[in-house]
Design an enzyme around this catalytic site. Structure first.
Site, PDB file in Angstrom:
ATOM      1  CG  ASP A  10      -1.825   1.161   1.045  1.00 39.64           C
ATOM      2  OD1 ASP A  10      -1.493   2.237   0.785  1.00 39.64           O
ATOM      3  OD2 ASP A  10      -3.077   0.924   1.477  1.00 39.64           O
ATOM      4  CG  HIS A  11       1.848   4.335  -3.215  1.00 43.20           C
ATOM      5  ND1 HIS A  11       0.419   3.834  -3.647  1.00 43.20           N
ATOM      6  CD2 HIS A  11       1.947   5.558  -3.388  1.00 43.20           C
ATOM      7  CE1 HIS A  11      -0.183   5.022  -4.230  1.00 43.20           C
ATOM      8  NE2 HIS A  11       0.798   5.835  -4.055  1.00 43.20           N
TER       9      HIS A  11
ATOM     10  CG  HIS B  36      -4.082   4.429  -0.894  1.00 43.57           C
ATOM     11  ND1 HIS B  36      -3.080   3.398  -0.720  1.00 43.57           N
ATOM     12  CD2 HIS B  36      -4.233   4.901  -2.299  1.00 43.57           C
ATOM     13  CE1 HIS B  36      -2.671   3.126  -2.312  1.00 43.57           C
ATOM     14  NE2 HIS B  36      -3.463   3.912  -2.974  1.00 43.57           N
TER      15      HIS B  36
END
Ligand code: BG6
Length: 495
Positions: A182-183, A245
């Site tokens: 999950d950047h 996010h």
């Protein structure tokens, strides 16, 4: 990893993610000495590329997107690019994996790498399970070192499909070998939330429902769906940004301090938040607490933009949401009664990621009330594009003996001269290589995230009358502002 190195297998090496994020990340890590000389990268995709073509692709990706400047004549480039190879692979055909194994062993010999292998799947999720299985059948998991699987979101389409995918991958890799990206968790300021909260006597004692009135999380984007209409029209904002996010940001804000700073303890605390997240059970609950919208024609920074339904690969009568907003409650002792407002959308006026903590008002005592209406204290985390935090406090207006005004104490981290913050992907790639899993999503997090999202999507699928249209370039549906107004709040302006 530092001593024994690793081979990195990049599936989807001709794709956008590899070009914009992964190859530049490798370069920055190399430049900073975080990649030992014992490493090799094998780029994999179906398309045929010669070694020279692949080198040219790499150079272009790095000169365009890396945060360090690079020229093809630089000595570092010559050394760096020696570590890269390309192999054309039909991911469905196990024979190709055998050739891949040979290539890997050759590179392990060449760079004296002790059998560690990291498989990065920058691929469509429906391919994950097949590739994992072929890695096993092709003998790639029989090396003498560790094996790790790094996968991109989305992890499933709903809880059921996520469970299925997890079972399939679980037949090949153990949970601790799976690194789900999950950047947002790789972003500097998202990681900093933990430090600001737990390392400051200013904040931690106030971090609860006695002192906090509400928390506002905004992930706004100016872009539309670009070339991703085909994917996005089936996903929508809730799956694209909400399930992952946004809920991760909520957990970072709401989690209890872990007793030890190790990955499992931290992730355990995050899971507890997700377990306490109130599920909007019925269609009425959903309508009362969740807002969806879709952009129509509009103007953004003087430019006329088409509506979502006219975008490429989007159905002309699509009811997919490009905006998702909600009022959430974390039903535990710390957060009882404190609303978390979250919103994300495409074609909003600015690109920003910001979290505002609004504190409760001071008692309106006679002394103050006589003077002026007090503004609440705010603590604002700026994640993007600026990085930093600021606090809004009340102070006497200079020169006046009766006015109180809000003033800001601003710590702008990204304004510091010469600061070149690592990109999220850089950090996450490095962490995966080191086996540091704190900022990756564990399976129980994923499943709880879907549990929350599924109910909303189910309610939406039955009746689309609550889909609000908003013009591109606006702040999205007014219905979201009304949600806050019902509680006596409003969105704090984005700075
Ligand atoms: C991705 C979404 O996960 O995040 C995209 O799929 C979105 O739709 C992107 O644009 C936003 O990321 P960032 O880092 O630019 O805020």
């Amino acid at each position: 990893f530092k001593d024994n190195g690793a081979v990195f297998f990049i599936f989807g090496a001709t794709g956008d993610l590899a070009k914009r994020k992964l190859f530049p990340a490798f370069f920055s890590l190399y430049k900073e000495g975080k990649l030992p000389e014992r490493f090799a990268v094998i780029g994999l995709a179906r398309r045929a590329r010669t070694k020279e073509q692949f080198k040219a692709d790499l150079l272009q990706s790095i000169t365009e997107f890396a945060r360090y400047k690079l020229n093809a004549e630089d000595e570092i480039w010559q050394r760096f690019v020696e570590h890269f190879e390309y192999l054309s692979l039909d991911i469905h055909n196990v024979e190709g994996y055998k050739a891949l194994k040979d290539a890997s062993e050759r590179l392990e010999d060449k760079f004296d790498i002790k059998g560690n292998r990291l498989f990065y799947l920058a691929l469509a999720p429906e391919l994950f399970a097949g590739v994992a299985n072929n890695l096993k059948l092709g003998g790639l998991l029989e090396g003498s070192g560790w094996n790790r699987l790094v996968i991109e979101k989305p992890f499933g389409y709903d809880l059921e499909s996520a469970e299925k995918l997890n079972r399939q991958i679980g037949e090949v890799f153990r949970e601790e070998e799976i690194f789900r990206i999950d950047h947002y968790l790789g972003k500097e300021m998202v990681q900093n939330i933990e430090i600001i909260r737990f390392a400051n006597a200013f904040f931690e004692p106030l971090w609860n429902n006695k002192y906090i009135a509400n928390i506002q999380i905004t992930l706004s984007e100016t872009v539309g769906v670009e070339e991703r209409g085909g994917y996005y029209d089936h996903s929508g904002a809730i799956r694209d940004m909400g399930q992952n996010h946004m809920l991760q940001m909520v957990t970072m804000m709401a989690m209890e301090p872990p007793s030890r700073l190790n990955p499992e303890d931290i992730r355990d605390e995050k899971v507890k938040v997700l377990r306490s997240l109130r599920i909007h059970e019925t269609a009425e609950d959903v309508r009362a607490n969740v807002v969806r919208g879709q952009y129509t024609d509009g103007v953004l920074r003087g430019k006329a933009l088409p509506g979502y339904r006219s975008e490429d690969a989007v159905s002309p009568d699509s009811v997919t949401e490009t905006y998702f907003g909600a009022r959430l409650y974390v039903d535990n002792f710390r957060w009882a009664g404190v609303p978390f407002y979250i919103r994300t959308g495409k074609r909003l006026p600015v690109k920003t990621t910001e979290v505002v903590v609004e504190f409760k008002n001071m008692p309106d005592n006679v002394y103050l009330a006589k003077r002026t209406k007090l503004q609440p204290n705010l603590l604002v985390f700026r994640v993007n594009p600026l990085e930093g935090i600021y606090i809004k406090i009340n102070a006497k207006q200079p020169g006046s003996d009766s006015m109180i005004i809000p003033v800001a104490m601003d710590f702008c981290q990204s304004c510091q001269v010469g600061l070149n913050t690592p990109e999220a992907y850089e950090r996450l790639l490095y962490d995966a290589a080191r086996g540091e899993s704190t900022y990756f999503t564990r399976w129980d997090e994923v499943s709880l995230q879907w549990r929350f999202v599924d109910r909303i999507v189910q309610a939406w699928s039955k009746d689309s009358r609550d889909l609000n249209l908003y013009p591109a370039g606006s702040w999205g549906p007014e219905a979201m502002d009304k949600l806050l107004a019902e509680d006596g709040f409003h969105w704090w302006p984005i700075n």
